[in-house]
Design a protein around this motif. Structure first.
Motif, short mmCIF file in Angstrom:
data_model
loop_
_atom_site.label_atom_id
_atom_site.label_comp_id
_atom_site.label_asym_id
_atom_site.label_seq_id
_atom_site.Cartn_x
_atom_site.Cartn_y
_atom_site.Cartn_z
N ASP A 243 45.31 5.95 -3.80
CA ASP A 243 46.42 5.07 -4.19
C ASP A 243 46.10 3.60 -3.90
O ASP A 243 46.97 2.85 -3.43
N PHE A 244 44.86 3.18 -4.21
CA PHE A 244 44.45 1.79 -4.00
C PHE A 244 44.25 1.16 -5.38
O PHE A 244 43.46 1.65 -6.19
N SER A 245 44.95 0.08 -5.64
CA SER A 245 44.98 -0.49 -6.99
C SER A 245 43.74 -1.31 -7.34
O SER A 245 43.38 -1.41 -8.51
N LYS A 246 43.03 -1.87 -6.36
CA LYS A 246 41.92 -2.77 -6.66
C LYS A 246 40.60 -2.06 -6.90
O LYS A 246 39.67 -2.66 -7.44
N HIS B 33 12.95 2.59 2.63
CA HIS B 33 14.33 3.04 2.42
C HIS B 33 15.14 1.93 1.75
O HIS B 33 14.95 0.74 2.04
N SER B 34 16.04 2.34 0.86
CA SER B 34 16.98 1.40 0.24
C SER B 34 18.35 2.07 0.19
O SER B 34 18.47 3.23 -0.22
N GLY B 35 19.38 1.36 0.64
CA GLY B 35 20.74 1.88 0.63
C GLY B 35 21.71 0.82 0.17
O GLY B 35 21.47 -0.38 0.32
N SER B 36 22.83 1.26 -0.40
CA SER B 36 23.83 0.30 -0.89
C SER B 36 25.22 0.89 -0.78
O SER B 36 25.41 2.11 -0.81
N GLN B 37 26.20 -0.01 -0.64
CA GLN B 37 27.62 0.35 -0.63
C GLN B 37 28.30 -0.43 -1.74
O GLN B 37 28.24 -1.66 -1.79
N LEU B 38 28.95 0.30 -2.65
CA LEU B 38 29.60 -0.32 -3.79
C LEU B 38 31.08 0.05 -3.78
O LEU B 38 31.44 1.23 -3.79
N ILE B 39 31.96 -0.96 -3.74
CA ILE B 39 33.40 -0.76 -3.77
C ILE B 39 33.89 -1.07 -5.17
O ILE B 39 33.96 -2.23 -5.58
N GLY B 40 34.21 -0.02 -5.94
CA GLY B 40 34.58 -0.22 -7.33
C GLY B 40 33.45 -0.94 -8.05
O GLY B 40 32.28 -0.55 -7.98
N MET B 41 33.76 -2.03 -8.72
CA MET B 41 32.75 -2.86 -9.37
C MET B 41 32.81 -4.29 -8.84
O MET B 41 32.27 -5.21 -9.46
N GLN B 42 33.42 -4.48 -7.66
CA GLN B 42 33.69 -5.83 -7.21
C GLN B 42 32.79 -6.30 -6.07
O GLN B 42 32.56 -7.49 -5.90
N ARG C 234 44.48 -0.05 6.38
CA ARG C 234 43.24 -0.48 5.75
C ARG C 234 43.35 -1.92 5.29
O ARG C 234 44.45 -2.47 5.13
N ASN C 235 42.18 -2.51 5.06
CA ASN C 235 42.13 -3.87 4.54
C ASN C 235 42.66 -3.89 3.10
O ASN C 235 42.25 -3.07 2.27
N GLN C 236 43.54 -4.80 2.80
CA GLN C 236 44.19 -4.82 1.50
C GLN C 236 43.28 -5.32 0.38
O GLN C 236 43.60 -5.16 -0.79
N ASP C 237 42.16 -5.93 0.73
CA ASP C 237 41.23 -6.40 -0.30
C ASP C 237 40.16 -5.37 -0.64
O ASP C 237 39.76 -5.24 -1.80
N SER C 238 39.67 -4.64 0.37
CA SER C 238 38.58 -3.69 0.14
C SER C 238 39.03 -2.23 0.17
O SER C 238 38.33 -1.36 -0.35
#
Length: 547
Positions: free
Chosen positions: A208-211, A243-252, A413-417
């Motif tokens: 239920d997170f809109s961003k 090693h290569s790692g990444s964290q992706l939050i939506g597309m932002q 939670r943080n409202q931006d991420s």
């Protein structure tokens, strides 16, 4: 603490499905155990000759004790979780990790006899396919070869679920994990080596997170190792890892981590003494535009006696954030009658990676940098086995650590991420564990245990006190097994799990699982982090295949 009501919630279809399948399994087990009636030769006595009184002869039952849970026996399998801390051969210790791990309490001895017999090449495959409630899909395929060099193993797996509890699919209540990995081993005479590569992706829904709909973690890793055995008992080895790692939050927003690591080690070992000299270097490009360099060297010495071993480790560590540190550890491990023991302590260093942080806590944001977790430690572990039916284990660990990852606020939670920021802090912690296992005859196993976090909390999602219990029944003759286990946390409903399996034929096992059976009694689902909830009640039917 979430409220729950035992009267407001109706029985869900998952309960009816689980109950029906349980009845089917039990009926199959009972029918398999019915003995056939056999006619007896010879004259009957007057008391037994009455018409209409059938005579039943019960077969003799021979009990075979087995304290080991029935599991398929197979050669070495592919690694289950490729993003866990890297598994490094004994000749190549984990980078700078002078902290002693927790192996089996039984002390080991070196083996020097070489198997010179010719072994035929063998090809194996294993797989799991299944599905269940809440759009749960499972698929896992592993292929591997054993025997003559070269050896290989390849694996692909997928698991996904969408729609926790009573929530609709597509609303962010989901998770997904996929893995593709491979390994090739080669060698001849005194030379051996291996090459490994893996790709792993995990997606966690932001409920239920809109961003953003989800947070995705991707990991790509490759490594190669080489070992040269000289005239016994000396060997040298080296290993390279990228090693290569990444964290992706939506597309932002995206955070990345890369590192290169080189290790080398030399080992001397005979019947009474083991010695290892090792060193390594790592270059790490961390999120938030942080570049770290680390170098280390350590020496390990182990003395083998008849009933115990003594291990001592010491070394030096340098990095761009902490300058020089000098870890060390001393450990005593052995056997005394029916007791197994392990005691030790020292100053430990654990090199942290965002890969490990993202894997353990996918909802933590990268709002701070972390490098080393280091500090003082002491530990003791005991196991008591008075007979073949009973085993009791107990242990305690004390740590005074710097560089501990601590969530700032797990209530919101943080409202931006949509994630939870963390900070780096110092913690003093005592962990206590105890476990009792009782084997009743051939078929029944009872387990009970307790885990506690005393003083500071160091594992964010683990309760201060957790009581665990379980009952397992297995019948080797019919291939039927069932277990009922639960985790009990003060102030919360127990998390109950049930599993039933039936060996349909050689290499084919049918498994029925029900997880978190009491979750429907929570209003809003079983709590996780802040406003997030856990999977909840889930029923799964799967088939395990081994060929």
């Amino acid at each position: 603490m979430q409220k729950y009501d035992f009267t407001r919630h109706l029985v869900r279809p998952s309960f009816l499905l689980l109950w029906g399948l349980l009845c089917l399994f039990v009926a199959t087990e009972l029918s398999a155990q019915q003995p056939g009636a056999e006619e007896r030769d010879g004259a009957r006595t007057e008391e037994s000759a009455a018409p209409g009184d059938p005579e039943v002869e019960l077969p003799t039952v021979v009990l075979e004790y087995s304290a080991i849970k029935r599991e398929p026996i197979a050669p070495e399998l592919p690694e289950g979780d490729v993003i866990a801390l890297p598994t490094i051969e004994e000749l190549l210790p984990e980078a700078g990790a002078l902290e002693v791990s927790s192996p089996d309490l039984l002390p080991s001895r070196p083996q020097y006899a070489e198997d010179t017999a010719h072994r035929e090449a063998a090809f194996f495959s294993e797989g799991v396919i299944g599905g269940g409630s809440d759009n749960h899909l499972i698929g896992d395929i592993a292929l591997y070869k054993r025997g003559e060099m070269p050896l290989y193993q390849f694996r692909f797996s997928h698991e996904g679920i969408d729609g926790y509890g009573s929530n609709a699919a597509g609303t962010g209540y989901f998770d997904r994990r996929e893995e593709l990995s491979g390994k090739v081993e080669f060698g001849s005479n005194r030379n051996s080596g291996s090459v490994r590569a893996s790709y792993f992706e995990a997606e966690t829904g932001l409920q239920d997170f809109s961003k953003a709909n989800s947070v995705i973690h991707r990991f790509i890793r490759g490594s190669g190792s080489y070992t040269r055995d000289f005239q016994w008992p000396i060997s040298l080895s080296t290993k390279l890892t990228a090693h290569s790692g990444s964290q992706l939050i939506g597309m932002q927003d995206e955070a990345e981590e890369q590192y290169l690591e080189a290790l080398t080690a030399g080992v001397f070992e005979n019947e009474r003494w083991y010695a290892r000299l090792s060193g390594g270097y790592r270059y790490q490009q961390a999120p938030l535009d942080v570049q770290l360099q680390q170098g280390w060297a350590d020496v390990t010495s182990k003395l083998y006696f008849d009933h115990f071993d003594i291990t001592a480790q010491a070394g030096g560590h340098w990095d761009t954030e902490n300058s020089f540190l000098f870890p060390w550890n001393i450990e005593l491990e052995g056997v005394a009658g029916n007791f197994l023991f392990r005691f030790g302590g020292g100053y430990s260093i654990e090199q942290l990676l965002y890969r490990d942080l993202w894997n353990s806590y996918p909802l933590l944001d990268t709002t701070d940098t972390h490098n080393l977790q280091h500090g003082w430690q002491a530990y003791s572990h005991l196991a008591f086995t008075p007979n073949s039916s009973l085993r009791v284990t107990a242990g305690a660990d004390w740590n005074l650590l710097q560089g501990v990852v601590v969530p700032e606020d797990l209530d919101a939670r943080n409202q931006d991420s949509g994630l939870f920021p963390f900070t780096i802090d110092e913690r003093e912690f005592i962990g206590v564990q105890t476990q009792v296992t009782y084997y009743s005859g051939q078929n029944i196993t009872l387990e009970a245990g307790w885990q506690g976090q005393l003083m500071d909390e160091i594992v964010p999602l683990r309760p201060e006190h957790l009581i665990q219990g379980g009952l397992t029944y297995s019948n080797r003759d019919t291939g039927f097994e069932t277990s009922f286990k639960g985790d009990f946390e003060f102030g919360e409903l127990p998390e109950m799990r049930v599993q039933m399996s039936y060996l349909v034929s050689k290499g084919i096992n049918l498994v029925l699982e029900g997880n978190d059976l009491l979750a429907p009694f929570y209003e809003g689902g079983r709590p996780w982090w802040g406003e997030y909830e856990q999977r909840g009640l889930n029923v799964t039917l799967k088939t395990e295949i081994s060929l």
